[in-house]
Design a protein around this motif. Structure first.
Motif, PDB file in Angstrom:
ATOM      1  N   GLN A  83      91.853  43.182  11.941  1.00 19.61           N
ATOM      2  CA  GLN A  83      91.264  44.435  12.565  1.00 19.61           C
ATOM      3  C   GLN A  83      92.160  45.443  12.554  1.00 19.61           C
ATOM      4  O   GLN A  83      93.200  45.526  13.203  1.00 19.61           O
ATOM      5  N   VAL A  84      91.985  46.662  11.636  1.00 17.99           N
ATOM      6  CA  VAL A  84      92.890  47.627  11.781  1.00 17.99           C
ATOM      7  C   VAL A  84      92.138  49.015  11.944  1.00 17.99           C
ATOM      8  O   VAL A  84      91.039  49.042  11.287  1.00 17.99           O
ATOM      9  N   GLN A  85      92.489  49.954  12.995  1.00 15.46           N
ATOM     10  CA  GLN A  85      91.998  51.015  13.024  1.00 15.46           C
ATOM     11  C   GLN A  85      93.126  52.114  12.604  1.00 15.46           C
ATOM     12  O   GLN A  85      94.379  51.959  13.061  1.00 15.46           O
ATOM     13  N   LEU A  86      92.368  52.968  11.846  1.00 17.75           N
ATOM     14  CA  LEU A  86      93.274  54.047  10.972  1.00 17.75           C
ATOM     15  C   LEU A  86      92.896  55.362  11.591  1.00 17.75           C
ATOM     16  O   LEU A  86      91.592  55.846  11.905  1.00 17.75           O
ATOM     17  N   ALA A  87      93.909  56.305  11.899  1.00 22.81           N
ATOM     18  CA  ALA A  87      93.661  57.870  12.335  1.00 22.81           C
ATOM     19  C   ALA A  87      94.603  58.841  11.736  1.00 22.81           C
ATOM     20  O   ALA A  87      95.859  58.488  11.948  1.00 22.81           O
ATOM     21  N   GLU A  88      94.163  59.568  10.927  1.00 19.26           N
ATOM     22  CA  GLU A  88      94.926  60.530  10.084  1.00 19.26           C
ATOM     23  C   GLU A  88      95.129  61.802  10.995  1.00 19.26           C
ATOM     24  O   GLU A  88      94.235  62.134  11.563  1.00 19.26           O
ATOM     25  N   SER A  89      96.205  62.377  10.634  1.00 20.39           N
ATOM     26  CA  SER A  89      96.530  63.745  11.311  1.00 20.39           C
ATOM     27  C   SER A  89      97.461  64.571  10.225  1.00 20.39           C
ATOM     28  O   SER A  89      97.785  64.022   9.260  1.00 20.39           O
ATOM     29  N   MET A 138      98.890  50.056   1.998  1.00 19.88           N
ATOM     30  CA  MET A 138      98.328  51.216   2.437  1.00 19.88           C
ATOM     31  C   MET A 138      98.017  52.237   1.249  1.00 19.88           C
ATOM     32  O   MET A 138      98.747  52.274   0.392  1.00 19.88           O
ATOM     33  N   GLY A 139      96.877  53.197   1.345  1.00 27.27           N
ATOM     34  CA  GLY A 139      96.584  54.151   0.316  1.00 27.27           C
ATOM     35  C   GLY A 139      95.918  55.378   0.961  1.00 27.27           C
ATOM     36  O   GLY A 139      95.746  55.454   2.061  1.00 27.27           O
ATOM     37  N   TRP A 140      96.052  56.275   0.083  1.00 22.00           N
ATOM     38  CA  TRP A 140      95.748  57.824   0.253  1.00 22.00           C
ATOM     39  C   TRP A 140      94.611  58.016  -0.514  1.00 22.00           C
ATOM     40  O   TRP A 140      94.984  57.841  -1.798  1.00 22.00           O
ATOM     41  N   PHE A 185      92.058  60.722   3.122  1.00 23.73           N
ATOM     42  CA  PHE A 185      91.801  59.547   4.013  1.00 23.73           C
ATOM     43  C   PHE A 185      92.806  58.530   3.749  1.00 23.73           C
ATOM     44  O   PHE A 185      93.296  58.539   2.608  1.00 23.73           O
ATOM     45  N   CYS A 186      93.395  57.806   4.755  1.00 26.26           N
ATOM     46  CA  CYS A 186      94.262  56.580   4.420  1.00 26.26           C
ATOM     47  C   CYS A 186      93.213  55.612   4.502  1.00 26.26           C
ATOM     48  O   CYS A 186      92.414  55.495   5.284  1.00 26.26           O
ATOM     49  N   ALA A 187      93.622  54.617   3.891  1.00 23.02           N
ATOM     50  CA  ALA A 187      92.937  53.244   4.001  1.00 23.02           C
ATOM     51  C   ALA A 187      94.057  51.968   3.850  1.00 23.02           C
ATOM     52  O   ALA A 187      94.974  52.179   3.576  1.00 23.02           O
ATOM     53  N   ALA A 188      93.343  50.682   4.371  1.00 24.13           N
ATOM     54  CA  ALA A 188      94.545  49.569   4.428  1.00 24.13           C
ATOM     55  C   ALA A 188      93.714  48.534   3.274  1.00 24.13           C
ATOM     56  O   ALA A 188      92.502  48.470   3.235  1.00 24.13           O
ATOM     57  N   SER A 189      94.657  47.847   2.781  1.00 24.48           N
ATOM     58  CA  SER A 189      94.094  46.916   1.666  1.00 24.48           C
ATOM     59  C   SER A 189      95.023  45.524   2.198  1.00 24.48           C
ATOM     60  O   SER A 189      96.186  45.858   2.169  1.00 24.48           O
ATOM     61  N   ASN A 190      94.513  44.404   1.863  1.00 21.98           N
ATOM     62  CA  ASN A 190      94.986  43.263   1.843  1.00 21.98           C
ATOM     63  C   ASN A 190      95.788  42.585   0.474  1.00 21.98           C
ATOM     64  O   ASN A 190      96.192  41.607   0.183  1.00 21.98           O
ATOM     65  N   TYR A 249      89.664  48.380  -0.433  1.00 25.76           N
ATOM     66  CA  TYR A 249      90.516  48.792   0.812  1.00 25.76           C
ATOM     67  C   TYR A 249      89.273  48.509   1.816  1.00 25.76           C
ATOM     68  O   TYR A 249      88.053  49.135   1.862  1.00 25.76           O
ATOM     69  N   GLY A 250      89.604  47.738   2.903  1.00 25.29           N
ATOM     70  CA  GLY A 250      88.630  47.121   3.654  1.00 25.29           C
ATOM     71  C   GLY A 250      88.684  48.236   5.041  1.00 25.29           C
ATOM     72  O   GLY A 250      87.480  48.005   5.974  1.00 25.29           O
ATOM     73  N   TYR A 251      89.774  49.066   5.400  1.00 21.00           N
ATOM     74  CA  TYR A 251      89.759  49.733   6.524  1.00 21.00           C
ATOM     75  C   TYR A 251      90.031  51.317   6.167  1.00 21.00           C
ATOM     76  O   TYR A 251      90.906  51.441   5.205  1.00 21.00           O
ATOM     77  N   TRP A 252      89.203  52.164   6.772  1.00 21.85           N
ATOM     78  CA  TRP A 252      89.401  53.474   6.430  1.00 21.85           C
ATOM     79  C   TRP A 252      89.628  54.439   7.608  1.00 21.85           C
ATOM     80  O   TRP A 252      89.044  53.844   8.796  1.00 21.85           O
TER      81      TRP A 252
END
Length: 123
Positions: A1-7, A34-36, A95-100, A110-113
């Motif tokens: 599980q990954v939680q993401l927070a942009e700033s 990682m993606g934007w 948005f940033c996002a994570a992919s395996n 991307y499974g996490y946003w």
């Protein structure tokens, strides 16, 4: 599980710069690409840039090549998007996002946003 927070979003004049940050929770950050992405009002969310889990492998949409740079610091669980020479058409929620998977452009990979951060570029 990954939680993401942009700033790092905000209002900037055309030609200016901003650096977005995306902080990730979890100890497996270094195993994700990682993606934007960005979404302008009334438009679909579009790919902007991606970086592999090994820094140095990157991909960019043509409209930002030479202006934006994606990077990551695995020790800080953070990915960045340095945006230079900003244009009004760059205005969007980012948005940033994570992919395996390796350097993906498709949102479905991307499974996490994160929640997103607003970038507004005035002319």
């Amino acid at each position: 599980q990954v939680q993401l927070a942009e700033s790092g979003g905000g209002l900037v004049q055309a030609g200016g710069s901003l650096r977005l940050s995306c902080a990730a929770s979890g100890r497996t950050f270094s195993s994700y690409a990682m993606g934007w992405f960005r979404q302008a009002p009334g438009k679909e969310r579009e790919f902007v840039a991606a970086i592999s889990w090994v820094p140095g492998n990157t991909d960019y949409v043509d409209s930002v090549k030479g202006r934006f740079t994606i990077s990551r610091e695995n020790a800080k669980n953070t990915v960045y998007l340095q945006m230079n020479s900003l244009k009004p058409e760059d205005t969007a929620v980012y948005f940033c996002a994570a992919s395996n998977k390796w350097l993906q452009r498709r949102r479905s990979e991307y499974g996490y946003w994160g929640q997103g951060t607003q970038v507004t570029v005035s002319s």
